[in-house]
Design a protein around this motif. Structure first.
Motif, PDB file in Angstrom:
ATOM      1  N   LEU A 242      -5.166  -1.603   7.001  1.00 41.53           N
ATOM      2  CA  LEU A 242      -4.947  -0.872   8.492  1.00 41.53           C
ATOM      3  C   LEU A 242      -5.944  -2.017   9.724  1.00 41.53           C
ATOM      4  N   TYR A 243      -6.932  -2.276   9.016  1.00 41.46           N
ATOM      5  CA  TYR A 243      -7.970  -2.219   9.918  1.00 41.46           C
ATOM      6  C   TYR A 243      -8.073  -3.689  10.137  1.00 41.46           C
TER       7      TYR A 243
ATOM      8  N   ASP B 144       1.105  -0.824  -0.080  1.00 38.40           N
ATOM      9  CA  ASP B 144       0.103   0.298   0.179  1.00 38.40           C
ATOM     10  C   ASP B 144       0.511   1.581   0.084  1.00 38.40           C
TER      11      ASP B 144
ATOM     12  N   LEU C 248      -4.657   5.216  -1.230  1.00 34.38           N
ATOM     13  CA  LEU C 248      -5.264   5.757   0.926  1.00 34.38           C
ATOM     14  C   LEU C 248      -5.908   4.674   1.368  1.00 34.38           C
ATOM     15  N   VAL C 249      -6.934   4.558   0.482  1.00 42.51           N
ATOM     16  CA  VAL C 249      -8.215   3.920   1.017  1.00 42.51           C
ATOM     17  C   VAL C 249      -7.801   2.322   1.095  1.00 42.51           C
ATOM     18  N   SER C 250      -7.579   1.740   0.346  1.00 43.28           N
ATOM     19  CA  SER C 250      -6.517   0.841   0.570  1.00 43.28           C
ATOM     20  C   SER C 250      -5.983   0.210   1.522  1.00 43.28           C
ATOM     21  N   ARG C 251      -4.881   1.428   2.001  1.00 41.84           N
ATOM     22  CA  ARG C 251      -4.209   1.265   3.291  1.00 41.84           C
ATOM     23  C   ARG C 251      -4.885   1.360   4.606  1.00 41.84           C
ATOM     24  N   THR C 252      -5.991   2.410   4.523  1.00 44.71           N
ATOM     25  CA  THR C 252      -7.170   1.908   5.891  1.00 44.71           C
ATOM     26  C   THR C 252      -7.317   0.743   5.645  1.00 44.71           C
ATOM     27  N   HIS C 253      -8.266   0.676   4.731  1.00 44.68           N
ATOM     28  CA  HIS C 253      -8.785  -1.247   4.969  1.00 44.68           C
ATOM     29  C   HIS C 253      -7.310  -2.480   5.646  1.00 44.68           C
TER      30      HIS C 253
END
Length: 547
Positions: free
Chosen positions: A440-441, A351, A433-438
């Motif tokens: 991380l969760y 990511d 950025l959304v993929s990184r947030t996903h």
């Protein structure tokens, strides 16, 4: 001029011989395994090594090895790793050199319309020409984004026109071009990011495969002990049936001698019938358990092996002291060994690289291009005033002049493309950025799941240890109770009813003990699965049996 030419050619030579960091030992032949090359499935491996007579003799470690080698689900999961290998290989394509060549031949004839065409002084003349062009070019892109292109071409032209100094003539040219991005696509990172992402994705797929194998091994361990338990349950029911048949025989002889009322024989008869039903049910349960194990180890793929009876050599009884595992110690071990955590780390690393790459693609497109060329001309030379032949020449003289660099050309171009808006690049960055947030969760969720699995496995092991102790005590008391009731019956203090009841309770106690022994074995394997160390006690490594 000579210094400029020398500097340009020296720079071109240095770039051409510089190894590209994006290139690596990965190759098609190196990645292509024998199994992938084969156009049909191989037979199951090493099953015949465990055949003893008319039985397939297996320990638990043997079953694990056969599962890694022959289980269809494991092999299907491994193809994802094979697929990622070639996905990585495909990312090297932008750095592959390309050689192109062409040969073009054209002949033309046309009626003359002017004396200047050199084919006569009337309209009856015909202008003939023959053009033959051959060219070879080489292009390659390197990790800094530098693109080099080199080409050499020669055109042979002959005509019946008398207004040519050289006829036929050979016109040759040599061209070098270097293009270097300065903002977008500049530098090793922007050009090798996809290779690095693909390489990390390959590592990610291997970690995923390791996690899937961890699940498959827990499954075969559970199936193995389930088959052992089913075999033990059948033995218990068969022993219970023999005891009931022995009691029935005593009652029948007593009835014949008149020492037993006629109605009392039905109790022992009904027990025999009931225990026969239990033997039949236990036999069917054993068949189901063994069939599941055969499927997992790949024995179903060989009809001869499938027909053999299984001889499972492991005993459910534990040797030595029972293992007590601390939950916090197990959790710390799991957080360093579970392959799912490696998957999460690699996903987050990818990511970050995608985010950096997306930001680079938002930069203006600024590039610098330089070129250098040389020309050469050769052919049979004629004096146009007298029409006499002056000197011979041809392709060799054209090449000599070409590499003499007497007729150079050079220049440069600085170009800038500045998008007013770049919504496509912004969307790519936003998705990264959304993929990184996903992820991380997801990483946090994986840690939560591992923590829960470790605690559940440790609690399951504690429960199994306590149940095993209680089951052992219950079985010991049931044995003593049966011996006591049998003695009372022989002394005439009790009827056969109490003996049959004690036999039933002994069988139940033995089945419970067997269940607790198997539960302990499975709980111990569950702890190994939760910590990622399931294969450790069996001295097996996935790398040895998954290729």
């Amino acid at each position: 001029m000579r210094s400029i030419r020398f500097a340009f050619l020296s720079f071109f030579a240095l770039v051409a011989v510089q190894p590209a960091p994006a290139q690596s030992p990965e190759s098609y032949r190196g990645m292509l395994t024998a199994r992938v090359r084969a156009d049909k499935l191989p037979p199951p491996q090493h099953l015949k090594d465990y055949v003893q007579g008319s039985r397939l003799s297996l320990g638990l470690r043997d079953a694990i090895l056969l599962t890694l080698e022959n289980n269809s689900n494991v092999q299907i999961d491994e193809t994802q790793v094979e697929s990622q290998k070639f996905a990585l290989l495909g990312q090297f394509q932008p750095f592959d050199p390309v050689i192109q060549s062409s040969l073009n031949i054209n002949r033309y004839s046309s009626p003359s319309y002017s004396q200047l065409q050199g084919v006569g002084v009337s309209g009856n003349g015909t202008l003939n020409s023959l053009s033959q062009t051959g060219q070879v070019s080489y292009t390659q892109t390197f990790s800094p984004g530098t693109n080099i292109a080199a080409g050499i071409s020669t055109n042979k032209f002959s005509t019946n026109s008398s207004y040519y100094y050289f006829n036929p003539y050979y016109n040759s040219s040599l061209n070098f071009t270097i293009t270097q991005p300065l903002l977008r696509g500049a530098g090793p990172f922007a050009n090798t990011a996809l290779v690095k992402i693909a390489r990390r994705s390959l590592a990610l797929s291997r970690s995923t495969f390791e996690a899937e194998v961890n699940d498959a091994i827990l499954q075969v361990v559970s199936q193995y002990w389930s088959a052992v338990q089913a075999r033990g349950a059948l033995d218990v029911q068969q022993k219970s049936l023999k005891l009931a048949e022995a009691s029935y025989e005593r009652d029948r002889r007593s009835l014949e001698l008149g020492a037993l009322p006629p109605l009392d024989i039905y109790r022992s008869q009904s027990e025999v019938a009931a225990r026969k039903v239990e033997v039949i049910q236990a036999s069917y349960a054993l068949t189901q358990a063994e069939e599941a194990l055969r499927l997992t180890i790949g024995a179903d793929r060989d009809p001869q092996i499938h027909a053999l009876d299984l001889d499972l050599t492991e005993k459910p009884q534990s040797e030595g002291n029972l293992e007590n595992i601390d939950a916090e110690t197990a959790l710390a071990k799991a957080l360093t060994q579970r392959p799912e955590l490696d998957v999460a780390k690699d996903s987050l690393a990818n990511d970050e690289m995608n985010i950096r790459l997306a930001r680079n693609q938002l930069e203006p497109n600024l590039s610098l291009q330089g070129f250098y060329q040389s020309s050469g001309l050769g052919g049979n030379e004629y004096n146009l005033l007298t029409g006499k032949f002056v000197a011979p020449g041809g392709f060799g003289s054209s090449m000599s002049q070409l590499f003499g660099f007497g007729y150079p050309g050079y220049g440069g171009t600085l170009s800038l493309t500045l998008p007013v808006r770049n919504r496509g690049g912004q969307a790519t960055l936003g998705n990264a950025l959304v993929s990184r947030t996903h992820d991380l969760y997801t990483s946090g969720q994986i840690q939560e799941q591992i923590t829960r699995e470790v605690h559940d496995a440790v609690h399951q092991l504690d429960e199994a240890i306590q149940a095993l102790a209680a089951g052992t005590a219950s079985f010991d008391l049931a044995q003593k109770s049966l011996a006591s009731e049998q003695r009372k019956f022989e002394l005439g203090a009790e009827t056969n009813f109490f003996v049959l009841d004690a036999q039933t309770r002994l069988a139940q106690a033995e089945l419970i003990l067997l269940q607790t022994q198997v539960n302990y074995r499975i709980a111990l394997a569950a702890v190994g699965h939760s910590t990622g160390d399931l294969l450790g006690p069996y001295h097996v490594q996935i790398a040895e049996h998954s290729r």
